[in-house]
Design a protein around this motif. Sequence first.
Motif: not given
Length: 533
Positions: A316-324, A330-336, A340-345, A349-350
């Motif tokens: 199962v291929e999945m993606d990771l981003h570092e948080t604050r 576990v997230l692909h996009d660099e912006n939500l 999530a309809q939230r203009n944040v990266t 956020l923690t």
Amino acid sequence: MRSWGRQLKQAWRTGILAPGLALGWCLAVLLFAGLRLLGQRPGWHVDLVVLIGGLMVLSAWQLTHLALTLIGRRPAGWQSWQLVWRHKGTWVLVELGLTILALPLGLGGLSSRLLVRLPLPADFINYVGLHRRPVGLVVALIYVLVAGICVLRGPWVFRRLAPQIQHPGTWRQMAATVLVSAGLLAVWWGLAEGLVALNWWGDARLTAVSAKLLAAGSLLLIFLGFVVAVILAAITLVWSWCGQPSVSRPVPRRQGWWLVGLLVIAGGCVSSQALFSAPQFAPMVAISHRGVDHGVGVQNTLGALRHVSQYHPAYVEMDLHETRDRQWVVLHDENLAVLAQRNVTPHQLTLAQLERLTVRENGYHDRLVGWPTYLRVAERLHQPLLVEIKTTPQDSVHAVRRFARQYGPRLRREGSAVHSLDYRVVTQLKATTPRLRVGYITPFNWVSPAAVPADFYSFQRISLSQQFILAAHQAGAPAWVWTPDSRAAMTRMWALGADGEITNELSRLQQVMRQSPRENWWAVVQNFVFSCV
């Protein structure tokens, strides 16, 4: 217009069959076929370099001799050689420009054979991959500039190469050349796709032997049609560079038989290689892209993971981003903004804040999940993971090494692997956890895989060719491809010899893999068409 068409046809007839030219076209096609055949062997070798040099020299002589013939000079062969030698530096620039224009279009199947041998520093390759949009824009501008120079200045340059030309072509004549050449290739493409459709029909109805014979005949016809279209386009180009002179010189019909006979021989060799070359229809592993299948669930969530694990994908291929707070989500996009309809990266956020967000996709909703939780669930499901580590300029300095020390041995123990678009991730993971399987994701395929060593390669589908798969195998690395989702794309990648496919349609891929290769010779024919252009 009708008179112009008759003059063009006469230029074609003279340009193909005039004494000296027919033999030149035959030799050029044989050298071209030889390059395609030798191009399957990895690396650079003397015979390949000799063939490339021979084809360049012969092309310069052929175009010079063609120009002199079309303007009625009736040149001897040695006169054309003298002109080529006198202007050898200019000819190198002209052929380099024409190669640049043809390279993105396939170069008749030679582009991937040349690009896969291109050695460049890994840091440069990584820079291009990470900045592919601005780099791609610059490359596109350079391409347009070279095309403009060739179209607008080509006649004057060619007049220098052949001083006997009195009236170089105008921009209108060059525009007509582009339209005629495009039309010739469009006709060839239509006929080739018709043969692909015929093979698709025949694979389902004919015996295995008959279907393979149909594929062999189709490959031969496609190759011959492509060669004829390119020769006619080249004659049209030179005729326009010469100012589109009237051509009335009669030519002997018997000259054509040599050309036809040698074309068939060269085409038979090329089509045989395409039909029987390995790898083809190799055993593959099925990998779920972002942990989904057929749009069930939200990508990279636990709900999608639990659903797709029922189909037992190899990974199962999945993606990771570092948080604050230096954790992993576990997230692909660099912006939500989309999910999530939230203009944040993620870096704003923690992990605790991110895990409270609801993401929506395909009519489903779920919560974002932290990497430790996702990993524990995958371990309980006995589901190996293919982890893609996403990088941004905001990442902490030692994020990858910290990940390797904390999770590398655990991932290796569970049979999981890691890959990334950032080659720095590959090198840091291997330095910290040498026994962890780490792969490199190619955003497009344009250099030798040996320049970026990895345990496996995740090749981008659109520009993938059999040569890149062979180069990966030569390095002892599996070649996986992302992301074929249609049945046709999956079958074509299987026919190329891919070792695995990363797809959003896992169950569909598993159905394709259960088919017999003899039912899919059409895919070999289609791949051959795409390799030419």
